[in-house]
Design an enzyme around this catalytic site. Structure first.
Site, short mmCIF file in Angstrom:
data_model
loop_
_atom_site.label_atom_id
_atom_site.label_comp_id
_atom_site.label_asym_id
_atom_site.label_seq_id
_atom_site.Cartn_x
_atom_site.Cartn_y
_atom_site.Cartn_z
CB THR A 142 -0.93 0.00 1.22
OG1 THR A 142 -1.87 -1.06 1.09
CG2 THR A 142 -1.68 1.32 1.36
CG HIS A 185 -0.47 0.41 -4.63
ND1 HIS A 185 -0.26 0.16 -5.96
CD2 HIS A 185 -0.73 -0.80 -4.05
CE1 HIS A 185 -0.40 -1.13 -6.20
NE2 HIS A 185 -0.68 -1.73 -5.06
#
Length: 334
Positions: free
Chosen positions: A41, A44
């Protein structure tokens, strides 16, 4: 103090000095961070891929949602206690909270996403988000708890895996964690597959999983008769779609990767073969103590997931290691 922050809704991170956090209420605790893991995450967010636009209004914000440390300030009974932090902060007053407690909150906010997280030396967090770590479990192992709760939840969502043929696609930290928890749940046979994933599949073998396949290395075909349970942990929509074709009749596909684009599935085959496709994301609160206990049960096996340890000031190098898939889990040490 030094912090790794997302400053603007565009690619990139900054590493700079910020003020130490202040406690905002009696329910807050100040944590001296000892270890913080870099998550997919975080990659990202760093690259600013689709799906994280809602955090723009919170910027600049310190990243890091997989972390453990020692309580420096807070209720007296917590001072000196090592804790791991659940990153999902619930509101306590929405309809979901009233009906189902923390697991039902519809207005939650993420530590390390919409409020300052663990890529720093100190973090202020709600006391209810802290999970006590047993004596003898060090900080870097405790910091593995959050991704391992994701893995354990995926196995739980699959239903019964005991005696089943299991395929894990995507040998990153979540996929390898899924393999560990599927084994603990009694899987009869377990295959781990990746693509251009030599380092991560080597880690899988070091963990004791002998059946590994790399698509680019021509490691051999996957089972033509299909798998009873497949876990997709790549975040690549085309892989999720292809995974359905590897399911046995009556099989279950668990999607635990985060996808920036939609995936397509053969609904006719799903109906006729009575297959199931299930999503898995956040573990319930109760899962955290279960996972801490599992890590404490096999600490050195779980420690194999940590491939690199870096000081916080070298965090951007850690992101590069994760991005090129040289690393399994990079653990930052503030």
């Amino acid at each position: 103090m030094l912090a790794i922050r997302k400053a603007a809704p565009e690619p990139g991170l900054i590493c700079h000095e910020v003020e130490a956090p202040a406690l905002s209420g009696d329910d807050e605790m100040l944590i001296r961070i000892e270890a913080a893991g870099i998550c997919g995450t975080d990659l990202h967010i760093a690259d600013w891929t689709a799906g994280y636009e809602a955090m723009a209004s919170a910027m600049p914000v310190t990243l890091g949602h997989e972390f453990a440390g020692t309580v420096e300030r807070g209720p007296s009974e917590w001072i000196g206690q090592r804790v791991v932090v659940r990153p999902s902060v619930t509101c306590g007053h929405c309809e979901g909270c009233r009906q189902r407690g923390e697991d039902g909150c519809t207005a939650r906010s993420g530590i390390g996403i919409r409020r300052n997280g663990g890529f720093a030396s100190l973090a202020s967090v709600p006391s209810r988000n802290c999970v006590a770590v047993p004596e003898g479990l060090d900080a870097e192992l405790a910091a593995l708890t959050e991704p391992m709760t994701v893995a354990a939840q995926a196995v739980s969502r699959a239903g019964t895996v005991e005696g089943k043929r299991v395929l894990v696609i995507g040998p990153g930290p979540i996929g390898l964690g899924v393999a560990l928890f599927a084994e603990r749940a009694g899987a009869a046979a377990l295959t781990i597959a990746g693509r251009n994933d030599a380092a991560r599949l080597a880690c899988a073998r070091a963990l004791g999983f002998g059946d590994t396949r790399d698509a680019l290395a021509d490691d051999g075909p996957l089972a033509p008769s299909g798998y009873d349970v497949i876990f997709e942990a790549t975040g690549v929509p085309e892989v999720a779609s292809a995974a359905q074709r590897l399911l046995a009749p009556g099989g279950v596909l668990v999607i635990c990767g985060i996808h920036a684009r939609p995936a397509s599935f053969d609904l006719t085959a799903m109906v006729r073969l009575e297959q199931g496709i299930i999503g898995s994301y956040r573990a319930p609160v109760a899962r955290w103590n279960e996972v801490v206990a599992a890590i404490a049960d096999e600490p050195e096996r779980f420690r194999r997931l940590i491939s690199h340890r870096l000081p916080l000031e070298d965090a951007l190098d850690g992101f590069a290691l994760m991005r090129n898939r040289t690393a399994i889990k990079v653990m930052l040490q503030p």
